[in-house]
Design a protein around this motif. Structure first.
Motif, PDB file in Angstrom:
ATOM      1  N   SER A   1       0.842  -1.179   0.000  1.00 13.76           N
ATOM      2  CA  SER A   1       0.000   0.000   0.000  1.00 13.76           C
ATOM      3  C   SER A   1       0.888   1.243   0.000  1.00 13.76           C
ATOM      4  O   SER A   1       1.848   1.319   0.757  1.00 13.76           O
ATOM      5  CB  SER A   1      -0.890  -0.020   1.254  1.00 13.76           C
ATOM      6  N   PRO A   2       0.553   2.226  -0.864  1.00  9.49           N
ATOM      7  CA  PRO A   2       1.457   3.376  -1.053  1.00  9.49           C
ATOM      8  C   PRO A   2       1.306   4.399   0.059  1.00  9.49           C
ATOM      9  O   PRO A   2       0.764   5.484  -0.144  1.00  9.49           O
ATOM     10  CB  PRO A   2       0.999   3.922  -2.406  1.00  9.49           C
ATOM     11  N   THR A   3       1.790   4.059   1.248  1.00 13.32           N
ATOM     12  CA  THR A   3       1.686   4.994   2.374  1.00 13.32           C
ATOM     13  C   THR A   3       2.636   6.164   2.228  1.00 13.32           C
ATOM     14  O   THR A   3       2.444   7.200   2.849  1.00 13.32           O
ATOM     15  CB  THR A   3       2.032   4.283   3.686  1.00 13.32           C
ATOM     16  N   GLY A   4       3.667   5.995   1.429  1.00 19.30           N
ATOM     17  CA  GLY A   4       4.717   7.002   1.408  1.00 19.30           C
ATOM     18  C   GLY A   4       5.540   6.896   2.682  1.00 19.30           C
ATOM     19  O   GLY A   4       5.256   6.081   3.554  1.00 19.30           O
ATOM     20  N   PRO A   5       6.558   7.755   2.807  1.00 22.74           N
ATOM     21  CA  PRO A   5       7.508   7.599   3.911  1.00 22.74           C
ATOM     22  C   PRO A   5       7.134   8.360   5.175  1.00 22.74           C
ATOM     23  O   PRO A   5       7.971   8.512   6.063  1.00 22.74           O
ATOM     24  CB  PRO A   5       8.804   8.154   3.302  1.00 22.74           C
TER      25      PRO A   5
ATOM     26  N   ALA B   1       9.536  10.962   7.395  1.00 23.62           N
ATOM     27  CA  ALA B   1       9.836  11.824   6.253  1.00 23.62           C
ATOM     28  C   ALA B   1       8.595  12.635   5.881  1.00 23.62           C
ATOM     29  O   ALA B   1       7.474  12.254   6.203  1.00 23.62           O
ATOM     30  CB  ALA B   1      10.297  10.982   5.072  1.00 23.62           C
ATOM     31  N   GLN B   2       8.777  13.729   5.192  1.00 25.15           N
ATOM     32  CA  GLN B   2       7.679  14.587   4.734  1.00 25.15           C
ATOM     33  C   GLN B   2       6.859  15.141   5.906  1.00 25.15           C
ATOM     34  O   GLN B   2       5.711  15.553   5.727  1.00 25.15           O
ATOM     35  CB  GLN B   2       6.757  13.834   3.754  1.00 25.15           C
ATOM     36  N   ILE B   3       7.432  15.139   7.091  1.00 32.39           N
ATOM     37  CA  ILE B   3       6.808  15.715   8.291  1.00 32.39           C
ATOM     38  C   ILE B   3       7.691  16.893   8.712  1.00 32.39           C
ATOM     39  O   ILE B   3       8.920  16.759   8.715  1.00 32.39           O
ATOM     40  CB  ILE B   3       6.746  14.660   9.415  1.00 32.39           C
TER      41      ILE B   3
END
Lengths: 664, 664
Positions: free
Chosen positions: A398-402, A407-409
Motif C-alpha cells: 500500500s502506497p503509504t509514502g515515507p 519523512a515529509q513531516i
C-alpha cells in the motif's frame, strides 16, 4: 549362556528395538532411525552424540544404566579434554550390554527446536542446510593412483553413506593441503546433502551462518551457530545507499537517470554487508572462514540492488521482478569474504512491491500455519500487508509514502536516538509530555534533560507523529476530519500561516505538528487502512482475529494509537501486537532450517498478490478512511476499551461534528 | 472428400508414419522422432530445419514434392534474406498435403557426423553440450506479477518442453536487459539440458567453443562452431611457464622451493590461454561472448597448474592427483574472458603421470573401440603409453627424459624452424644430407641455403637425432651396443676427448652427434621400449597390431627409424603411423560431443594403470633394450622390409660383434 540381544528404548522419541549385545548406543540409534548427531563418526572426538541413560522401568522394561558398560579410554579421554556432565555418556563409546533406556537430549539431535523468547512466535526449527563430517581418508598409493578428491568421496560413502556428492571448484585444491596437514583426516562441510563446499584439516566442529535483513535505511545481521541455532552476535549499520537517496524511489530514480549507477549502489551495499560480517565475526570471536551459509531478505529494490539486478523495472508499472523465486548462489558472488564454499540463499519475492522481507515476515509470524485470520503489516516507506490463514493468504503493498518513517513531516526524522517516539497530551491543559529514543524517562520526569543531553531532542519519528496526532484528536485539537482547530487561550496551538499548528516542544529545535503534517499522516494511514480493507474484501471477512505489526515502526508504535488513528482495522487490543524484527527473524529461521526454506517457498507460491493500483475499491476505501477515525461504527472493539470522541461518519467536506473532550 | 492423413517418409533415417494433412514437416518430424534442428522453434527465422523433398517411389509409396504445398510468405522471406538452395524447403513452413518423402541433410540434424580428413581417425560426432533456443516470452503484467526469469522458464517449457531448468547467477540480470531490448523475445543457451547459461536479445544463432591442448612447451587451441563442428580458427603459442623451467620437473621444483609460486605459474598460463582465445576469436571474426564452451587437456602437471591445484604432490611418489575425474567449472574460473555462462570441461586424468592429454589421445585414436591391439605412444618429456583394445586397456608413463624433445643432446633443440628433422648418411662415404623444419629441400639440393637463410640451421630436434643415430647404426659408425667407432680416413668421424663424434654439419653452429648423445638416446629409447613391453606383458601379447605415434615428435619421426632404433616393438611398418595432434583432436571431440565425454570418462575409469617405477620387469626390459636394436630376433617384421646390420644379442658389456655395412 548370556543373551545375545538386548532391548533399547530411546526417549523422547519412544523408538525401541532389539540390538545385538555389544553394539554402541550410536549404532543402535542409527539402526532404529533415532536422530543422534555426530561429526566425528563415532571416534569419541566431537562429543555431539551425548546421551543420558535412565534407570527404572520403561513401559514394562526394567532398565539399568550399568547395562551401558564401563567408561573406556576414549570416553575418559573426552571427559578429561572437554568435560562431560554427570550422567552423560558418549553414545559412540557406550556399549549396550543389557536392556537400557537412553534419553537423547535436544542438544544431541541434528534436528531440533530452539525456544524463542517471544511466546507468540514459533520456536526455531534446526534442520541444518550444512553439516560437518569428519573422515579418515586412505593415503595415496603408487599402486592405486586415485585422486585425493576420489579417496575423500570414497571415505564419505563408506563412513557416512554419502554418495554422489559434487565438489565446489575450490574444494579440490583445499583438499590437497588439508589432507596432508591433517595427516589424511579431514572434516568436510556438505551442503544440502549434495556437495562438498568446505574442508578443514583434521577435526573441525564449528560452522556458522549469517542472516541479513537489508532495509532501505538499516542493514542488520545475526551470526548464528548452524548446529545449535544460538545467535552469537547481532549488529546493524546504516544503509550507505542513503547518500544516493533517502527513500527507495529516489534511489531508483538516481539509477534510471544514470546508466551504470546501479552498479555503484550495488557496490556500496555489498561493502557494508561485508563490513557487517567482519563486525559480527569479531564480536563472536569466530573466523570468517567458518561462515558457511548466508541468508538475505529485503524489499524488492534492495533485493535487486544487492543481487546486482537492475531495479529500474521496479520503478514503473508493471513493476516486473527479475525473478520471484529464491536465489541460490555463492556468498562470494555478492562480495562477502566468508568461506569460499559458503552459499547465499535469498528468500523469494512475492511481487514487484512485496519482497523477500515480506516472505520472511510470513515465515516468522506464520499466518499460513494457523486458523486465525492474521493481518500482518510491515510499515516502511510503503506498507506490505499480508492477510489470511492456513487456507488462503493474500498480499499487497500500500502506497503509504515515507511519512511513517518521519519523512515529509515538518519536524520529522528517522527513528534514531534523540527522536520523540511517545507523546501524551493533557486534554485539559493541552500540555504535552514525551519520550525520546535513548531515554527511559518522560520529558516531565526529573533527570530527563540530563538523560538526553548526549543526543538532544532532534525531531519526531514516525511513532511519535502517530501518537501526537492521535492524542491531539483525543484532546479535541484535531477534528475528526483532520483540521487543527484554533484553541483560544492556549499557547500550545498557534497560528501557522492560514492554518494552526500544535507546539510540542519549545526551544531549539522547536517541534511542531502542523496542519500539513496532519494531512500527510491522514493520507498515509488511509492508504494503509485501505490496503488492509481491500485484502479483507478479497478474503471475504469483516474483521480479523489478530494484527501483527512488523518492523521498527511496528515495534515502536503503541497498538492503541495505531487503532485510534485508524491505521489498522478494528480488533481486540490484546490481539494487536508488535512482531519485532520479523523480517530478520524470518531470515534467521531460513538460515537454520531447510524445512523452513521449503515452507516459505511453498507459501509464497500460493499467496495471492493484490495490486492496489488497479483496484477501484482501493480508491473507495482510501477516500473513506481519511477521517480520524474514519467511521463512527468502524471500531466497536476499540471503543469498548478506549474512550474516544464521538464523531459522525467522516466525509472529505464535512466540517461540523460533535466533539467530546475526554481523556483516555 | 479429400484424405485427412498423409504418409511421410524421412530419409536417411527411414522413419515413416501417417500424419494429419496440414501439419508442417517439422511437426511431422517431431511426432515421428526424427532429428531435425531448429533454434527459432518453427518461426522461419533460423533456417536450421531445411529439408529436401524427394520424388518418385519410396518403398511402395509414390511421392510428389508438390505435396509439400506452396512456398509461403515466411519461407519466401527467409529465401530472400538468407538464401535457400534449389530444392530446399524450410520444414517449419512446408506443409504436408499428401504423401511425401523428405531427406534431412546432415546439416539440418542436431546430432551428426563430421568427416575427418584422416581416414584412420573416427569422424567427429556432433552431440552438442550447449543448444540455443529462441523463445517469445509473455510480457510482465500488473495482474500477474511473475518474475522475468519465471516467464522465460514458462516459455521454454511451453515452446520447447524444457522443464526444471536452473539459471546461472548472471543470467537473471542479463535477461532483464535482453527481454526489454529484444521486445520480449530472447535466445537462450541451455547447457546439458539442465541450466540456462547465456542469453541474447531476439534471435541469435551462433555458439562457439574452444578446445585447448596445454602442453609443457606449446599451448594450442581450436575454435569451432558448436552446431556444425567446423573449425574456424586454430592457433598456438609458447607456454610462458618455460621461463620458470624448460621441462616440467624443473617447474615443479621451482614451485616446491617457493611457497605460492604455483599461483604465479597458474597466472601466466591462464593469461596465455586467454590471449589465445583473443587470437582465435579475432581470426574467426566472432565475439568472445559467443564462446560458450571450453575443453582442456594437458599432462597432470599442466592440468593442475591451469586449474590452480598444487602440482607438488605430483613431483614425488606416490604422485597423487588432486582429482582423477573430469573437472567441470565456469570457464571464467580459469581466467578466460568468454561468455560469463561458458563452461569449462577438463578431461579426466588417468594417473599421476598419465594425464588428460593421454585421455584425449585415447578418445581420438580409439584403442578401446576396436579389436586390434593398439599401442598408442605420446612422446613428450616423458612418454605416455596406452595398450589394448575394446576388451582391456592399460596405460603407463615411461621415464624417457626430454632427449626426444632435443634436450640433453649436445646440438639438440626443440622442434622449431631451423632444427634438423631428417637425416640421411651415405654408408659408403659417410657424407650426410638433412632437412630442417621450415624447408622442403634436402641440404644437398639446389636452393637449400637460400631457403633456410631466414632461420639458419640452428640445431637438431628429436626426430633428427633419432634418424641420425639410426643412420649411423646402419652405416656401421655406431655399433649395436652404441659405441661411436673410430673410422680411419673419414673426416666426418672425429676424436672428441676420449671418444668419437660424428660431424653432421660443419660451420657455425657445428652440429655433432657425440658418444654421450648416443648414450642419452639409448637410455631414452630403452625406457620407451621397456614401457611398451611391460604393458604387453600385462596384456599377455607378444606383438601389437598397430602403433600410433602421437604428438609433435610422433608427427615428425619416420616410423621406420623409430623401429630401427628400437623405440617401439616390431610391427608391420604399414601399421605404424603418426597420430598427429591426437590430444588436441580429443579435446575437440569432447568439445563437440556429450557422448564422447561420456565415452572417455567410461574408458578412463576402466583403464588399468601400470606404474613402471615399481615393476621389476621394467628394469629388466630396460637393460635388455639398450642395444641397437636390442635383440637380433626382436624385429622380424621390420627386417623383412629393411636391411639392417646383423648383430648379436646386445649386452651392456659386449663390444665385439659382426657389423655388415649395408644401405637401406
Amino acid at each position: 549362556m548370556s543373551k545375545s540381544t538386548a532391548r533399547v528404548v530411546f526417549t523422547p522419541s519412544g523408538r525401541r528395538g532389539e540390538v545385538p549385545v555389544g553394539v554402541t548406543v550410536l549404532d543402535a540409534a542409527r539402526a532404529l532411525g533415532v536422530d543422534v548427531d555426530s561429526i566425528c563418526g563415532g571416534r569419541g572426538i566431537c562429543g555431539r552424540c551425548q546421551v543420558e541413560p535412565s534407570s527404572g522401568s520403561f513401559a514394562g522394561l526394567s532398565v539399568d544404566p550399568g547395562n551401558l558398560g564401563a567408561v573406556g579410554a576414549v570416553e575418559e579421554g573426552y571427559r578429561q579434554r572437554k568435560g562431560l556432565a554427570p550422567g552423560r555418556r558418549l553414545s559412540c563409546s557406550a556399549v549396550v550390554l543389557g536392556d537400557v533406556a537412553v534419553e537423547v537430549p535436544a542438544s544431541s539431535r541434528v534436528h531440533k527446536q530452539v525456544v524463542r523468547k517471544r511466546a507468540e512466535a514459533r520456536d526455531f526449527r534446526i534442520d541444518p542446510v550444512v553439516r560437518l563430517y569428519y573422515v579418515e581418508v586412505a593415503q595415496p598409493s603408487i599402486d592405486a593412483p586415485s585422486g585425493d578428491l576420489e579417496r575423500v568421496m570414497a571415505a564419505l560413502a563408506a563412513q557416512w553413506q554419502l554418495a554422489g556428492l559434487a565438489a565446489a571448484d575450490h574444494v579440490v585444491r583445499d583438499l590437497q593441503a588439508a589432507l596432508r596437514s591433517g595427516d589424511w583426516a579431514v572434516t568436510v562441510a556438505v551442503h544440502d546433502e549434495a556437495a562438498i563446499t568446505a574442508v578443514w584439516p583434521g577435526f573441525h566442529d564449528t560452522a556458522y551462518g549469517v542472516a541479513f535483513d537489508v532495509g532501505s535505511t538499516t542493514l542488520a545481521g545475526h551470526l548464528a551457530d548452524l548446529a545449535t541455532g544460538e545467535v552469537l552476535a547481532s549488529a546493524g549499520t546504516m544503509n550507505p545507499q542513503i547518500r544516493f537517496g533517502e527513500d527507495l524511489m529516489s534511489r531508483v530514480s538516481y539509477v534510471m537517470a544514470r546508466p551504470g549507477a546501479d552498479a555503484e549502489l550495488t557496490g556500496v551495499v555489498r561493502e557494508a554487508l561485508d563490513a557487517l560480517v567482519g563486525e559480527l565475526t569479531e564480536t563472536a570471536g569466530v573466523s570468517r572462514t567458518d561462515v558457511l551459509e548466508v541468508t538475505l531478505v529485503g524489499n524488492p529494490i534492495m533485493h535487486h540492488l544487492v543481487l546486482g539486478y537492475d531495479p529500474a523495472p521496479l520503478g514503473t508499472a508493471p513493476f516486473a521482478l527479475a525473478t520471484d523465486r529464491p536465489v541460490r548462489m555463492p556468498a562470494g558472488g555478492v562480495g562477502l569474504e566468508v568461506n569460499p564454499g559458503a552459499r547465499l540463499y535469498v528468500l523469494p519475492c512475492i511481487a514487484g512491491h512485496v519482497g523477500a522481507d515480506t516472505a520472511a515476515c510470513i515465515l516468522s509470524e506464520g499466518p499460513h500455519r494457523g486458523e486465525a485470520v492474521q493481518l500482518l503489516v510491515d510499515v516502511g516507506t510503503n506498507a506490505e500487508i499480508v492477510l489470511g490463514n492456513r487456507d488462503r493468504l493474500l498480499a499487497a503493498s500500500s502506497p503509504t509514502g515515507p511519512a511513517f518513517e518521519g519523512a515529509q513531516i515538518s519536524s520529522g526524522q528517522r527513528a534514531a536516538p534523540g527522536a520523540v517516539e511517545r507523546v501524551r497530551i493533557d486534554p485539559a491543559t493541552l500540555e504535552p509530555r514525551y519520550r525520546v529514543i535513548g531515554s527511559e524517562l518522560w520529558s516531565d520526569e526529573p533527570g530527563f534533560d540530563e538523560d538526553v543531553a548526549a543526543t538532544g531532542v532532534t525531531g519526531i519519528c514516525g511513532s511519535g507523529i502517530i501518537e501526537a496526532v492521535a492524542e491531539l484528536f483525543l484532546a479535541g485539537v484535531v477534528t475528526g476530519d483532520g483540521v487543527v482547530r484554533e484553541v483560544p487561550g492556549s499557547d500550545r496551538v498557534v497560528a501557522d500561516g492560514r492554518t494552526f499548528a500544535y507546539v510540542l516542544r519549545r526551544g531549539e529545535p522547536e517541534l511542531r505538528i502542523t496542519q500539513l503534517d496532519v494531512r500527510t499522516i491522514q493520507l498515509a494511514k488511509a492508504a494503509l487502512y485501505a490496503g488492509s480493507r481491500l485484502l479483507m474484501d478479497h478474503l471475504g471477512v469483516d474483521e480479523v482475529d489478530q494484527v501483527r505489526l512488523a518492523g521498527a515502526f511496528g515495534s515502536h508504535i503503541d497498538p492503541k494509537y495505531a487503532m485510534i488513528l485508524g491505521l489498522v482495522p478494528d480488533c481486540d487490543l490484546t490481539a494487536v501486537s508488535a512482531a519485532g524484527n520479523a523480517a530478520g527473524m524470518g531470515a534467521l529461521m531460513a538460515l537454520l532450517s531447510a524445512a523452513d526454506r521449503a515452507e516459505i517457498e511453498s507459501a509464497t507460491r500460493t499467496v495471492e498478490k493484490i495490486e492496489t493500483a488497479v483496484e477501484p475499491r482501493f480508491q473507495e476505501h482510501f477516500v473513506a478512511a481519511m477521517g480520524i477515525p474514519h467511521s463512527a461504527a468502524a471500531y466497536p472493539r476499540l471503543r469498548a476499551v478506549v474512550e474516544m470522541p464521538e464523531v459522525e461518519a467522516a466525509t472529505a467536506g464535512s466540517r461540523r461534528r460533535r466533539v467530546t473532550r475526554r481523556g483516555v
